[in-house]
Write a protein that holds these residues in place. Structure first.
Motif, PDB file in Angstrom:
ATOM      1  N   PHE A 423      63.219 -25.385  49.067  1.00  0.00           N
ATOM      2  CA  PHE A 423      62.640 -24.062  48.849  1.00  0.00           C
ATOM      3  C   PHE A 423      61.250 -23.945  49.479  1.00  0.00           C
ATOM      4  O   PHE A 423      60.912 -22.924  50.057  1.00  0.00           O
ATOM      5  N   VAL A 424      60.452 -25.003  49.368  1.00  0.00           N
ATOM      6  CA  VAL A 424      59.091 -24.933  49.918  1.00  0.00           C
ATOM      7  C   VAL A 424      59.142 -24.766  51.435  1.00  0.00           C
ATOM      8  O   VAL A 424      58.556 -23.829  52.004  1.00  0.00           O
ATOM      9  N   LEU A 425      59.850 -25.675  52.091  1.00  0.00           N
ATOM     10  CA  LEU A 425      59.835 -25.654  53.559  1.00  0.00           C
ATOM     11  C   LEU A 425      60.683 -24.514  54.099  1.00  0.00           C
ATOM     12  O   LEU A 425      60.326 -23.893  55.109  1.00  0.00           O
ATOM     13  N   GLY A 426      61.793 -24.218  53.430  1.00  0.00           N
ATOM     14  CA  GLY A 426      62.648 -23.127  53.890  1.00  0.00           C
ATOM     15  C   GLY A 426      61.902 -21.800  53.895  1.00  0.00           C
ATOM     16  O   GLY A 426      61.864 -21.074  54.906  1.00  0.00           O
ATOM     17  N   PHE A 427      61.244 -21.503  52.787  1.00  0.00           N
ATOM     18  CA  PHE A 427      60.542 -20.221  52.705  1.00  0.00           C
ATOM     19  C   PHE A 427      59.265 -20.221  53.550  1.00  0.00           C
ATOM     20  O   PHE A 427      58.880 -19.183  54.092  1.00  0.00           O
ATOM     21  N   SER A 428      58.616 -21.388  53.681  1.00  0.00           N
ATOM     22  CA  SER A 428      57.442 -21.435  54.558  1.00  0.00           C
ATOM     23  C   SER A 428      57.845 -21.109  55.995  1.00  0.00           C
ATOM     24  O   SER A 428      57.139 -20.383  56.705  1.00  0.00           O
ATOM     25  N   ALA A 429      58.979 -21.659  56.414  1.00  0.00           N
ATOM     26  CA  ALA A 429      59.460 -21.390  57.772  1.00  0.00           C
ATOM     27  C   ALA A 429      59.777 -19.907  57.932  1.00  0.00           C
ATOM     28  O   ALA A 429      59.423 -19.283  58.945  1.00  0.00           O
ATOM     29  N   LEU A 430      60.416 -19.357  56.901  1.00  0.00           N
ATOM     30  CA  LEU A 430      60.756 -17.931  56.954  1.00  0.00           C
ATOM     31  C   LEU A 430      59.482 -17.082  57.080  1.00  0.00           C
ATOM     32  O   LEU A 430      59.397 -16.180  57.928  1.00  0.00           O
ATOM     33  N   ALA A 431      58.487 -17.390  56.258  1.00  0.00           N
ATOM     34  CA  ALA A 431      57.245 -16.601  56.281  1.00  0.00           C
ATOM     35  C   ALA A 431      56.522 -16.769  57.615  1.00  0.00           C
ATOM     36  O   ALA A 431      55.970 -15.806  58.155  1.00  0.00           O
ATOM     37  N   ALA A 432      56.549 -17.986  58.149  1.00  0.00           N
ATOM     38  CA  ALA A 432      55.834 -18.244  59.405  1.00  0.00           C
ATOM     39  C   ALA A 432      56.441 -17.473  60.561  1.00  0.00           C
ATOM     40  O   ALA A 432      55.793 -17.280  61.598  1.00  0.00           O
ATOM     41  N   ALA A 433      57.690 -17.019  60.395  1.00  0.00           N
ATOM     42  CA  ALA A 433      58.358 -16.306  61.478  1.00  0.00           C
ATOM     43  C   ALA A 433      58.335 -14.793  61.285  1.00  0.00           C
ATOM     44  O   ALA A 433      58.930 -14.056  62.063  1.00  0.00           O
ATOM     45  N   ARG A 434      57.677 -14.344  60.235  1.00  0.00           N
ATOM     46  CA  ARG A 434      57.692 -12.902  59.971  1.00  0.00           C
ATOM     47  C   ARG A 434      56.284 -12.306  60.058  1.00  0.00           C
ATOM     48  O   ARG A 434      55.417 -12.651  59.260  1.00  0.00           O
ATOM     49  N   PRO A 435      56.077 -11.413  60.985  1.00  0.00           N
ATOM     50  CA  PRO A 435      54.747 -10.798  61.126  1.00  0.00           C
ATOM     51  C   PRO A 435      54.275 -10.134  59.832  1.00  0.00           C
ATOM     52  O   PRO A 435      53.099 -10.196  59.490  1.00  0.00           O
ATOM     53  N   ALA A 436      55.200  -9.508  59.082  1.00  0.00           N
ATOM     54  CA  ALA A 436      54.817  -8.827  57.840  1.00  0.00           C
ATOM     55  C   ALA A 436      54.217  -9.820  56.851  1.00  0.00           C
ATOM     56  O   ALA A 436      53.314  -9.493  56.082  1.00  0.00           O
ATOM     57  N   ALA A 437      54.739 -11.055  56.866  1.00  0.00           N
ATOM     58  CA  ALA A 437      54.216 -12.071  55.951  1.00  0.00           C
ATOM     59  C   ALA A 437      52.881 -12.596  56.457  1.00  0.00           C
ATOM     60  O   ALA A 437      51.941 -12.808  55.691  1.00  0.00           O
ATOM     61  N   LEU A 438      52.807 -12.795  57.768  1.00  0.00           N
ATOM     62  CA  LEU A 438      51.594 -13.410  58.332  1.00  0.00           C
ATOM     63  C   LEU A 438      50.382 -12.488  58.236  1.00  0.00           C
ATOM     64  O   LEU A 438      49.247 -12.950  58.232  1.00  0.00           O
ATOM     65  N   SER A 439      50.627 -11.164  58.149  1.00  0.00           N
ATOM     66  CA  SER A 439      49.483 -10.260  58.066  1.00  0.00           C
ATOM     67  C   SER A 439      48.724 -10.431  56.751  1.00  0.00           C
ATOM     68  O   SER A 439      47.632  -9.928  56.600  1.00  0.00           O
ATOM     69  N   SER A 440      49.316 -11.156  55.793  1.00  0.00           N
ATOM     70  CA  SER A 440      48.630 -11.397  54.528  1.00  0.00           C
ATOM     71  C   SER A 440      47.642 -12.553  54.597  1.00  0.00           C
ATOM     72  O   SER A 440      46.874 -12.767  53.658  1.00  0.00           O
ATOM     73  N   LEU A 441      47.690 -13.340  55.668  1.00  0.00           N
ATOM     74  CA  LEU A 441      46.814 -14.516  55.729  1.00  0.00           C
ATOM     75  C   LEU A 441      45.360 -14.089  55.897  1.00  0.00           C
ATOM     76  O   LEU A 441      45.056 -13.143  56.610  1.00  0.00           O
ATOM     77  N   ALA A 442      44.465 -14.835  55.251  1.00  0.00           N
ATOM     78  CA  ALA A 442      43.036 -14.516  55.348  1.00  0.00           C
ATOM     79  C   ALA A 442      42.355 -15.344  56.422  1.00  0.00           C
ATOM     80  O   ALA A 442      41.309 -14.963  56.937  1.00  0.00           O
ATOM     81  N   ASN A 443      42.915 -16.497  56.753  1.00  0.00           N
ATOM     82  CA  ASN A 443      42.292 -17.380  57.730  1.00  0.00           C
ATOM     83  C   ASN A 443      43.219 -17.551  58.928  1.00  0.00           C
ATOM     84  O   ASN A 443      44.440 -17.595  58.776  1.00  0.00           O
TER      85      ASN A 443
END
Lengths: 560, 198
Positions: A423-443
């Motif tokens: 679950f950790v790596l699967g969802f991290s990979a999913l988020a890393a590939a989605r611009p909508a998710a990445l726009s939440s990053l602060a750094n």
């Protein structure tokens, strides 16, 4: 690094060591003894709760009945929490007239508190009414902690009981009620008052408008904080009343309260190792687990303190003056070893290697003391794995506490081990590939990857701390993290209860000359090795792209 | 069957731990420690409530000691929006913010030694940190003394009298509460004196 800093860490270890036995004995008497402690005071309350709830306290449950009761209770409490959050504007104790919590956020929060994660995609002071804080969230702090203790007891019973043929593991409802009535509630009352005496607040008054000394305006957020703070630490929940959590001076006003909060995080998880030793009728079984946990804790706190201390006062971005670097790194290590997740400093602003420590602590599976109950059942799965590996090395059928470990238990243990990284790596990979998710990053740069990796690790590990720059209140993050938290709790509890049921009815054989002893230093060392290898090998590739790369880039003078 | 018991157990524990417990603690806390339970409010010489001892607030005038920068809310020091900057060690934004703060502090404190204490350049975790270290307070003494027209020794004496040591001698770090320090400055050196220096 300072002498006072190391002294703080040393005294902390000694205090944890000192309370492990008395609290462990107390827990054993509450859950396993024929006569319970302080029966005059707590007995009537317990019996009243049993009667009002329709619980037959004499009846034992099979592991399937235990699991069904646990799932029913958790589902019910999730629904109730969700409903309270959604309907908060119609409910009392809402002096700031806060509106209902939005559906995705309410779902995330309900899942978060039901799973003992206490991940917070909201800022408490601007989102939650006093009613929601007390009735939905503080209640869940008690309930989810009690559920964790129940699962640990069930698996401990399965492993230690010598009643071949009867495969019951206790009664979920009885464990739940007793954990609250005898342990969590009375301790919380005392702790809350101690916190108030030091300056933590406890009031139902509305927020206060002030004119500051220079004539500026300040709106002072208030609330029933101390009562929530006590159970938040004792139950390793970690959900702050305020956004800044235990860094907020009203939650954690002094270095003394900070020390108290630290001890509370480890108190029950450490004591349960002693309770376990008593159940196994061999205290050394418990101390071997305690020793392995304490060793891993010391490695973590040393690395984190060294990384943050630097020269002078050290890295102070995101740290409070009254705590300083030593008490902040100690807190960061303790809160991520145990699956507490309260913070008194912002992990996001730690140095790359200082922030690596809390992340790795979570990724080792929350077994370094761990959450209340969750730490014990987590380490017991690792124990089975260790015994199995040791058995393979010497070519014998593995056995633990005189019971044979067979393919069924190993399959369940491996299911437990695999779900977490999946679950950790699967969802991290999913988020890393989605611009909508990445726009939440602060750094930006590798630190951004650390932020999202930390979020899913924290969710699946039911920790709840964060690299808090991440803007987690978006539909994507709220829903994916809710899924990860629920999986990290219930998909991991089910195999554990399965193991409990499978082991409970097995025959016990006396130890022979070829039995691998599980109560000594050698076994504890092997256990440490297995925990490190399982966790480190699984996550090393991801970590090398996050904190480790950031450390190297930072040394080369790169900024992002 | 299990669901019915679950509902009943939920409601019973909810009333006990979600209502009875916090309300009882509120009653006891207000009875035993009324001032602290209500937020340790602090008053100025005229008895006007000017903040909480525990919660930092903004100070910008030269005759007051200044706290650390704050990341709470958009303007800082928003006591209803606690939080840190959450900027990481390789953040360009963080480097720029620190450089700007250093330049401003050097300008405001021409007589203070260099370098500027790291702590006055960094935001706290809560954004409401009420304290600064004794070093960071002493570093500002020259500016405050000049603005108030009193000797640096006198100001330094007040600072030293308000330094809180580590709890029990080893927990946490030594510190000075900025609001309490500034209230003491007004009390001992006179408010008018300070305002004359504006």
């Amino acid at each position: 690094m300072t002498f006072a800093g190391w002294l703080q860490i040393a005294v902390f270890c000694l205090v944890v060591l000192a309370i492990t036995r008395p609290l462990g004995v107390y827990l054993w008497r509450v859950f396993e003894s024929k006569s319970r402690p302080l029966a005059r005071v707590f007995g009537p309350i317990e019996r009243l709760l049993f009667r009002l709830s329709g619980i037959d306290s004499k009846r034992e449950q099979s592991w399937i009945q235990y699991a069904a009761a646990l799932l029913a209770f958790s589902a019910m409490s999730l629904v109730i929490t969700y409903a309270i959050l959604r309907l908060q504007r119609f409910l009392p104790f809402n002096p700031q007239k806060l509106g209902g919590v939005k559906p995705a956020l309410a779902f995330n929060t309900a899942a978060s508190f039901t799973t003992n994660t206490d991940w917070q995609a909201y800022a408490g002071e601007s989102t939650m009414s006093y009613f929601s804080q007390m009735v939905a969230l503080a209640w869940q702090n008690f309930a989810s902690a009690a559920v964790g203790i129940g699962v640990a007891l069930a698996v401990a019973r399965g492993l230690t009981r010598k009643r071949a043929g009867t495969s019951t593991v206790g009664n979920f409802w009885v464990d739940l009620v007793r954990a609250i009535v005898y342990v969590l509630l009375p301790l919380s009352v005392v702790i809350a008052l101690a916190l108030i005496s030091q300056g933590a607040i406890q009031t139902l008054s509305p927020y206060r408008h002030l004119t500051t000394l220079e004539g500026g305006k300040q709106l002072l957020a208030l609330g029933p904080v101390a009562s929530q703070e006590a159970i938040k630490m004792l139950g390793t929940n970690g959900g702050g009343f305020f956004n800044a959590n235990s860094a907020h001076p009203f939650e954690n006003p002094t270095p003394l309260t900070n020390f108290l909060e630290l001890v509370l995080i480890f108190a029950i998880p450490a004591a349960l190792t002693y309770t376990y030793g008593r159940m196994a009728r061999d205290q050394k079984q418990g101390w071997a687990l305690f020793g392995a946990m304490m060793f891993l804790f010391l490695v973590g706190v040393t690395c984190c303190y060294a990384a943050e201390a630097g020269h002078g006062l050290g890295n102070l971005e995101g740290k409070e003056t009254r705590f300083g670097v030593a008490a902040s790194t100690l807190f960061a290590t303790v809160t991520t070893d145990a699956s507490c997740g309260a913070v008194n400093a912002m992990h996001d602003s730690f140095t790359a290697l200082g922030g690596l420590v809390p992340l790795v602590n979570i990724q080792l599976g929350e077994v370094i003391f761990g959450g209340v109950g969750a730490g014990l059942y987590g380490i017991l799965v690792m124990v089975l794995l260790t015994v199995f590996i040791a058995g393979l090395m010497v070519g014998r059928t593995p056995e633990y506490l005189g019971k044979k470990i067979e393919p069924r238990e190993m399959k369940l243990a491996m299911t437990y081990v695999v779900i977490f990284p999946l679950f950790v790596l699967g969802f991290s990979a999913l988020a890393a590939a989605r611009p909508a998710a990445l726009s939440s990053l602060a750094n930006a740069g590798p630190h951004g990857l650390s932020e999202l990796l930390y979020a899913y690790s924290s969710g699946a590990g039911n920790n709840g701390s964060a690299f808090a720059g991440l803007n987690a209140d978006t539909p994507f993050w709220n829903i994916t993290l809710a899924i990860v938290m629920l999986a990290g709790r219930f998909l991991m509890i089910l195999p554990v209860l399965g193991i409990a049921g499978a082991m409970a009815g097995k025959k016990t054989a006396p130890p022979g000359p070829g039995t691998f002893p599980t109560n000594g230093v050698l076994f504890a060392a092997l256990l440490v090795g297995v925990v490190m290898i399982v966790g480190a090998l699984t996550f090393f590739p991801a970590l090398s792209l996050g904190p480790i790369l950031e450390h190297l880039a930072g040394r080369a003078g790169r900024v992002y | 069957m299990a669901l019915l018991v679950a509902l009943r157990v939920s409601l019973v524990t909810l009333v006990l731990t979600g209502l009875a417990y916090p309300l009882a603690v509120t009653g006891l806390g207000q009875l035993l420690f009324p001032a602290r339970a209500s937020g340790s409010l602090a008053s100025d010489l005229q008895g006007r409530i000017v903040g909480s001892e525990r919660i930092g607030q903004a100070f910008t005038r030269p005759y007051y000691f200044h706290p650390r920068p704050s990341a709470a809310g958009d303007q800082g020091w928003d006591a209803a929006a606690s939080g840190g900057s959450n900027l990481g060690p390789t953040s360009e934004k963080l480097r720029e913010r620190i450089a700007a703060a250093r330049a401003r502090l050097e300008l405001e404190n021409p007589d203070a030694p260099r370098p500027v204490p790291e702590e006055l350049l960094t935001t706290s975790a809560s954004g409401l940190d009420p304290d600064i270290s004794p070093q960071a307070a002493r570093w500002q003494v020259a500016r405050v003394a000049k603005a108030r027209g009193v000797s640096a020794a006198r100001v330094r004496q007040i600072v030293d009298s308000l330094v809180e040591d580590r709890d029990l001698g080893f927990l946490g770090e030594p510190r000075v509460d900025v609001l309490m320090l500034n209230l003491a400055m007004d009390r001992d050196l006179g408010r008018e004196l300070g305002q004359a220096g504006e």
